[in-house]
Design a protein around this motif. Structure first.
Motif, PDB file in Angstrom:
ATOM      1  N   LEU A 110      24.098  34.630  47.720  1.00 44.79           N
ATOM      2  CA  LEU A 110      25.441  34.656  47.856  1.00 44.79           C
ATOM      3  C   LEU A 110      25.555  34.143  49.365  1.00 44.79           C
ATOM      4  N   THR A 111      26.760  33.267  49.458  1.00 41.12           N
ATOM      5  CA  THR A 111      27.124  33.176  51.051  1.00 41.12           C
ATOM      6  C   THR A 111      28.180  34.151  51.197  1.00 41.12           C
ATOM      7  N   LEU A 112      28.390  34.300  52.722  1.00 43.08           N
ATOM      8  CA  LEU A 112      29.341  35.322  53.244  1.00 43.08           C
ATOM      9  C   LEU A 112      30.762  34.875  52.566  1.00 43.08           C
ATOM     10  N   ASP A 113      30.967  33.649  52.459  1.00 48.99           N
ATOM     11  CA  ASP A 113      32.353  33.218  51.791  1.00 48.99           C
ATOM     12  C   ASP A 113      32.488  33.695  50.239  1.00 48.99           C
ATOM     13  N   ARG A 114      31.565  33.541  49.538  1.00 45.03           N
ATOM     14  CA  ARG A 114      31.301  33.998  48.191  1.00 45.03           C
ATOM     15  C   ARG A 114      31.756  35.295  47.998  1.00 45.03           C
ATOM     16  N   LEU A 115      30.823  36.092  48.612  1.00 44.31           N
ATOM     17  CA  LEU A 115      30.724  37.457  48.443  1.00 44.31           C
ATOM     18  C   LEU A 115      32.120  38.052  48.992  1.00 44.31           C
ATOM     19  N   SER A 116      32.504  37.587  50.258  1.00 44.91           N
ATOM     20  CA  SER A 116      33.748  38.167  50.895  1.00 44.91           C
ATOM     21  C   SER A 116      34.946  37.920  49.638  1.00 44.91           C
ATOM     22  N   ALA A 117      34.950  36.748  49.414  1.00 48.29           N
ATOM     23  CA  ALA A 117      35.921  36.405  48.263  1.00 48.29           C
ATOM     24  C   ALA A 117      36.029  37.521  47.234  1.00 48.29           C
ATOM     25  N   SER A 118      34.748  37.845  46.667  1.00 47.61           N
ATOM     26  CA  SER A 118      34.672  38.477  45.573  1.00 47.61           C
ATOM     27  C   SER A 118      35.373  40.121  45.868  1.00 47.61           C
ATOM     28  N   ILE A 119      35.259  40.440  47.217  1.00 49.01           N
ATOM     29  CA  ILE A 119      35.877  41.749  47.563  1.00 49.01           C
ATOM     30  C   ILE A 119      36.869  41.741  48.145  1.00 49.01           C
ATOM     31  N   SER A 120      37.474  40.529  48.108  1.00 49.40           N
ATOM     32  CA  SER A 120      38.776  40.335  49.098  1.00 49.40           C
ATOM     33  C   SER A 120      38.859  40.778  50.443  1.00 49.40           C
TER      34      SER A 120
ATOM     35  N   ILE B 154      32.375  50.129  56.550  1.00 46.22           N
ATOM     36  CA  ILE B 154      33.197  49.882  55.241  1.00 46.22           C
ATOM     37  C   ILE B 154      33.538  50.984  54.503  1.00 46.22           C
ATOM     38  N   ASP B 155      34.761  50.891  54.107  1.00 42.73           N
ATOM     39  CA  ASP B 155      35.318  51.860  53.336  1.00 42.73           C
ATOM     40  C   ASP B 155      34.838  51.893  51.729  1.00 42.73           C
ATOM     41  N   VAL B 156      34.747  53.285  51.297  1.00 45.46           N
ATOM     42  CA  VAL B 156      34.267  53.575  49.945  1.00 45.46           C
ATOM     43  C   VAL B 156      34.569  52.712  48.753  1.00 45.46           C
ATOM     44  N   GLU B 157      35.905  52.376  48.980  1.00 44.37           N
ATOM     45  CA  GLU B 157      36.669  51.635  47.928  1.00 44.37           C
ATOM     46  C   GLU B 157      36.024  50.292  47.908  1.00 44.37           C
ATOM     47  N   THR B 158      35.956  49.577  48.953  1.00 43.70           N
ATOM     48  CA  THR B 158      35.160  48.323  49.235  1.00 43.70           C
ATOM     49  C   THR B 158      33.848  48.416  48.738  1.00 43.70           C
ATOM     50  N   LEU B 159      33.071  49.628  49.345  1.00 40.73           N
ATOM     51  CA  LEU B 159      31.652  49.483  48.714  1.00 40.73           C
ATOM     52  C   LEU B 159      31.519  49.756  47.352  1.00 40.73           C
ATOM     53  N   TYR B 160      32.262  50.479  46.688  1.00 39.07           N
ATOM     54  CA  TYR B 160      32.268  50.390  45.288  1.00 39.07           C
ATOM     55  C   TYR B 160      32.389  49.027  44.650  1.00 39.07           C
ATOM     56  N   GLU B 161      33.268  48.113  45.150  1.00 35.11           N
ATOM     57  CA  GLU B 161      33.490  46.784  44.468  1.00 35.11           C
ATOM     58  C   GLU B 161      32.110  46.066  44.417  1.00 35.11           C
TER      59      GLU B 161
END
Length: 69
Positions: free
Chosen positions: A36-46, A62-69
Motif C-alpha cells: 500500500l502507498t501512503l496515499d492509499r492507506l491514508s485515504a482508507s483511514i481518512s 495515533i488515537d485508538v479509533e484510527t488504530l482500530y480502523e
C-alpha cells in the motif's frame, strides 16, 4: 471520541515516544507488506498522507479509533 495519551517520563526517558516509534514501525511494516502507498492507506483511514507519515515516524501518537480502523 479522541483518545489522548499523556507523555510519561521516567529517568529522563520518554516512554510514550518509544511506544509511538514502535507503533509507527508496525504501521509501516503493515503497509509495506500489503504493498500500500501512503496515499492509499491514508485515504482508507481518512487521514492525510502527511499525518500517516508522522504516525510511521513516531512523531505523533495515533488515537485508538484510527488504530482500530
Amino acid at each position: 471520541m479522541f483518545f489522548s495519551i499523556l507523555t510519561i517520563t521516567l529517568g529522563g526517558n520518554c516512554i510514550m515516544s518509544e511506544i509511538n516509534i514502535e507503533i509507527g514501525k508496525r504501521i509501516r511494516s503493515f503497509r509495506r507488506m500489503r504493498h500500500l502507498t501512503l496515499d492509499r492507506l491514508s485515504a482508507s483511514i481518512s487521514k492525510s498522507p502527511a499525518t500517516l507519515s508522522k504516525y510511521e515516524k513516531g512523531e505523533i501518537a495515533i488515537d485508538v479509533e484510527t488504530l482500530y480502523e
